[in-house]
Scaffold this motif. Structure first.
Motif, mmCIF file in Angstrom:
data_model
loop_
_atom_site.group_PDB
_atom_site.id
_atom_site.type_symbol
_atom_site.label_atom_id
_atom_site.label_comp_id
_atom_site.label_asym_id
_atom_site.label_seq_id
_atom_site.Cartn_x
_atom_site.Cartn_y
_atom_site.Cartn_z
ATOM 1 N N LYS A 118 6.478 14.049 12.516
ATOM 2 C CA LYS A 118 5.211 13.865 13.228
ATOM 3 C C LYS A 118 4.039 14.146 12.289
ATOM 4 N N SER A 119 4.104 15.265 11.573
ATOM 5 C CA SER A 119 3.013 15.598 10.655
ATOM 6 C C SER A 119 2.912 14.590 9.521
ATOM 7 N N VAL A 120 4.052 14.089 9.057
ATOM 8 C CA VAL A 120 4.042 13.073 8.001
ATOM 9 C C VAL A 120 3.304 11.829 8.477
ATOM 10 N N ARG A 121 3.660 11.330 9.659
ATOM 11 C CA ARG A 121 3.006 10.133 10.194
ATOM 12 C C ARG A 121 1.524 10.386 10.474
ATOM 13 N N ASP A 122 1.201 11.553 11.029
ATOM 14 C CA ASP A 122 -0.195 11.862 11.329
ATOM 15 C C ASP A 122 -1.040 11.837 10.058
ATOM 16 N N LEU A 123 -0.519 12.427 8.997
ATOM 17 C CA LEU A 123 -1.275 12.493 7.750
ATOM 18 C C LEU A 123 -1.359 11.118 7.090
ATOM 19 N N ALA A 124 -0.264 10.367 7.117
ATOM 20 C CA ALA A 124 -0.265 9.033 6.507
ATOM 21 C C ALA A 124 -1.237 8.095 7.212
ATOM 22 N N SER A 125 -1.487 8.319 8.500
ATOM 23 C CA SER A 125 -2.347 7.418 9.266
ATOM 24 C C SER A 125 -3.804 7.472 8.829
ATOM 25 N N CYS A 126 -4.138 8.369 7.933
ATOM 26 C CA CYS A 126 -5.504 8.438 7.406
ATOM 27 C C CYS A 126 -5.832 7.244 6.508
ATOM 28 N N PRO A 128 -4.365 2.963 5.236
ATOM 29 C CA PRO A 128 -3.356 1.907 5.424
ATOM 30 C C PRO A 128 -2.162 2.195 4.528
ATOM 31 N N TYR A 129 -0.951 1.931 5.004
ATOM 32 C CA TYR A 129 0.210 2.196 4.148
ATOM 33 C C TYR A 129 1.395 1.328 4.529
ATOM 34 N N ASP A 130 2.174 0.999 3.518
ATOM 35 C CA ASP A 130 3.504 0.404 3.691
ATOM 36 C C ASP A 130 4.585 1.426 3.383
ATOM 37 N N GLN A 131 4.316 2.284 2.399
ATOM 38 C CA GLN A 131 5.296 3.273 1.941
ATOM 39 C C GLN A 131 4.623 4.637 1.827
ATOM 40 N N ILE A 132 5.376 5.675 2.186
ATOM 41 C CA ILE A 132 4.868 7.051 2.148
ATOM 42 C C ILE A 132 5.547 7.811 1.013
ATOM 43 N N PHE A 133 4.724 8.395 0.132
ATOM 44 C CA PHE A 133 5.197 9.312 -0.895
ATOM 45 C C PHE A 133 4.736 10.721 -0.542
ATOM 46 N N ASP A 189 0.833 -1.193 0.000
ATOM 47 C CA ASP A 189 0.000 0.000 0.000
ATOM 48 C C ASP A 189 0.872 1.249 0.000
ATOM 49 N N LEU A 190 0.703 2.075 -1.030
ATOM 50 C CA LEU A 190 1.409 3.348 -1.149
ATOM 51 C C LEU A 190 0.426 4.458 -0.823
ATOM 52 N N VAL A 191 0.819 5.371 0.062
ATOM 53 C CA VAL A 191 -0.011 6.539 0.336
ATOM 54 C C VAL A 191 0.715 7.779 -0.181
ATOM 55 N N PHE A 192 0.026 8.555 -0.996
ATOM 56 C CA PHE A 192 0.568 9.789 -1.555
ATOM 57 C C PHE A 192 0.024 10.975 -0.763
ATOM 58 N N LEU A 193 0.934 11.795 -0.251
ATOM 59 C CA LEU A 193 0.573 12.970 0.531
ATOM 60 C C LEU A 193 0.924 14.227 -0.259
ATOM 61 N N PRO A 194 0.035 15.227 -0.260
ATOM 62 C CA PRO A 194 0.326 16.462 -0.983
ATOM 63 C C PRO A 194 1.084 17.445 -0.108
ATOM 64 N N GLU A 195 2.058 18.103 -0.663
ATOM 65 C CA GLU A 195 2.814 19.123 0.051
ATOM 66 C C GLU A 195 2.875 20.386 -0.802
ATOM 67 N N GLY A 196 2.346 21.492 -0.259
ATOM 68 C CA GLY A 196 2.355 22.738 -0.991
ATOM 69 C C GLY A 196 1.283 22.828 -2.059
ATOM 70 N N TYR A 197 0.218 22.049 -1.914
ATOM 71 C CA TYR A 197 -0.963 22.176 -2.772
ATOM 72 C C TYR A 197 -2.053 22.856 -1.953
ATOM 73 N N TYR A 203 10.391 7.737 4.149
ATOM 74 C CA TYR A 203 9.517 8.353 3.154
ATOM 75 C C TYR A 203 10.292 8.574 1.861
ATOM 76 N N THR A 204 9.528 8.785 0.784
ATOM 77 C CA THR A 204 10.065 9.182 -0.516
ATOM 78 C C THR A 204 9.431 10.519 -0.869
ATOM 79 N N ILE A 205 10.231 11.519 -1.191
ATOM 80 C CA ILE A 205 9.734 12.859 -1.464
ATOM 81 C C ILE A 205 10.357 13.363 -2.761
ATOM 82 N N PHE A 206 9.565 14.038 -3.593
ATOM 83 C CA PHE A 206 10.069 14.542 -4.869
ATOM 84 C C PHE A 206 9.143 15.651 -5.357
ATOM 85 N N THR A 207 9.649 16.453 -6.292
ATOM 86 C CA THR A 207 8.858 17.554 -6.833
ATOM 87 C C THR A 207 8.038 17.088 -8.040
#
Length: 435
Positions: A273-281, A283-288, A187-195, A305-309
């Motif tokens: 902390k914010s990354v984990r809090d948001l990912a917990s919304c 199920p996930y194995d990997q955080i993008f 399970d990959l969870v994609f989190l938005p940053e700066g949107y 985590y994996t982060i990219f533009t």
């Protein structure tokens, strides 16, 4: 001596016992999870403090998260990769019930020259399946000699511990690739940053773009059916990310920034902390983390985590290169680019990363993939450019560390170009995570 004879009845009994043992071995991992763990997550938040040579852990809090995205089989990490490992034992400390290797931003900072003269503290956390009974939790660190040393150890009793139940924020969550049960898929969870809120449609389109890119690359194109993808639509107050060297500062939900460790392209967030809090919304194995910027940059830390533009002309490469770090623990194969690290690898031992070698124990790496007439080390000559070999220069060092191919996505900005050794490592990771 007379030959021993086995009767047909005895033979049938032995066959029955062998089949029974086989079925038990195939199901024991899953039954172990059902017996020992709930289908939710226990998270331990802590502070990691240290300098170049020392580190210590200060416990902060236990947190209960509503989903468990990890496996219910294959609960013991093997092979064990990453700079750290979390292990869960029964209360006696004798039986290992769960283990997971991972990396941290702290360990990368420790390898910089800055750590020689200063002490820093990083917020970190680990997640494990939620135990039904009291357990012993151990956090250990791998040294440069590839030996593990215990950093922190504590007990957790679900009946008596003070426990904060995280309440997922009321952000829309969507499953944009549904291949099946999270317990048997990655399970990959994609989190938005700066949107911003007005840019959520762009975020959804960006995820779709990168989803399609990921599963067009070999060998991921063979395994799309083993992945789920979730998105959490969490807006930022402002668009973009911090670029300190240009005096640009943005109010974003995950507080990401370029110029980490004074490297222009190194994009990270210290707000774990914010990354984990948001990912917990979800199920996930990997955080993008997709950053709404066209500047070149990113990072990938194993099981962190994996982060990219999103909008750079080589963002597809950034996604796949950094995911090579974050998901498979592949090493960088380049050695001439500007980095913050010094003496990252000990040349007297074999590193755990599958795509580099010091030749100390090459038999455990890709020696089996070499053609009989391939010289070791392999000359960096065009005649060998399409051959698995042993090319000097990798892991930020020009001498003493070797890579398996002249060029690869883990070495340069090349599209759909994982070498055969990296492809094998990716396949092993996917199959080991879903079998």
């Amino acid at each position: 001596m007379e030959n021993m004879r086995i009767s047909g009845k005895e033979k049938s009994l032995w066959i029955f016992l062998i089949i029974l043992l086989f079925l038990y071995s195939c199901s024991s991992d899953h039954s172990d999870h059902e017996t020992r763990f709930e289908n939710k997550t226990l998270r331990m938040d802590y502070l990691h403090t240290g300098d170049k040579e020392t580190s210590s852990i200060r416990f902060l809090a236990w947190k209960e998260e509503p989903f468990w995205g990890g496996p219910r089989k294959n609960l013991i990490d093997d092979p064990l990769k990453g700079e750290f490992v979390v292990e869960v034992f029964d209360n006696s400390g004798d039986k290992l019930m769960y283990s997971k290797g991972f990396g941290t931003l702290f360990s990368e900072w420790q390898s910089t020259d800055e750590a020689l003269n200063s002490t820093e503290t990083f917020y970190e956390s680990i997640v494990i399946p939620f135990p039904k009974q009291q357990v012993l939790i151990r956090l250990s660190r791998r040294d440069k000699k590839q030996q593990f040393h215990v950093l922190f150890e504590t007990s957790f009793d679900p009946l008596s511990m003070a426990l904060e139940k995280t309440q997922p924020n009321n952000y829309p969550v969507q499953k944009v690739l549904d291949s099946g049960d999270p317990s048997t898929h990655i399970d990959l969870v994609f989190l938005p940053e700066g949107y911003t809120q007005d840019e959520m449609e762009k975020f959804r389109q960006d995820v779709e773009k990168f989803k399609n890119a990921m599963f067009s690359w070999s060998p991921y194109d063979e395994y799309k059916h083993r992945f789920n993808i979730w998105i959490v639509e969490a807006p930022s107050q402002e668009s973009g990310t911090d670029i300190p060297q240009d005096g640009i500062w943005k109010n974003t939900i995950l507080n990401s920034s370029f110029n980490t460790f004074n490297i222009e392209r190194y994009l990270t967030t210290l707000d774990y902390k914010s990354v984990r809090d948001l990912a917990s919304c979800a199920p996930y194995d990997q955080i993008f983390i997709i950053v709404n910027s066209d500047k070149y940059g990113g990072s990938g830390i194993y099981n962190f985590y994996t982060i990219f533009t999103a909008d750079n002309e080589v963002s597809e490469f950034l996604l796949m290169h950094e995911f090579g770090h974050g998901f498979v623990a592949l090493a960088d194969e380049y050695y001439s680019s500007d980095v913050a690290y010094s003496d990252f690898f000990d040349l007297t031992v074999e590193p755990y990363q599958e795509n580099i070698t010091t030749l100390i124990d090459f038999g455990k790496k890709w020696q089996d993939m070499l053609a009989p007439d391939t010289p070791v080390p392999t000359p960096d000559d065009p005649v060998y450019y399409d051959t698995v070999g042993v090319f000097e220069g990798a892991g930020y060092q020009a001498k003493g560390i070797y890579r398996p191919y002249h060029n690869c996505t883990m070495k340069s900005r090349s599209i759909n170009n994982f070498c055969p050794v990296c492809k094998r490592a990716i396949r092993r990771t996917i199959e080991g995570s879903t079998d």
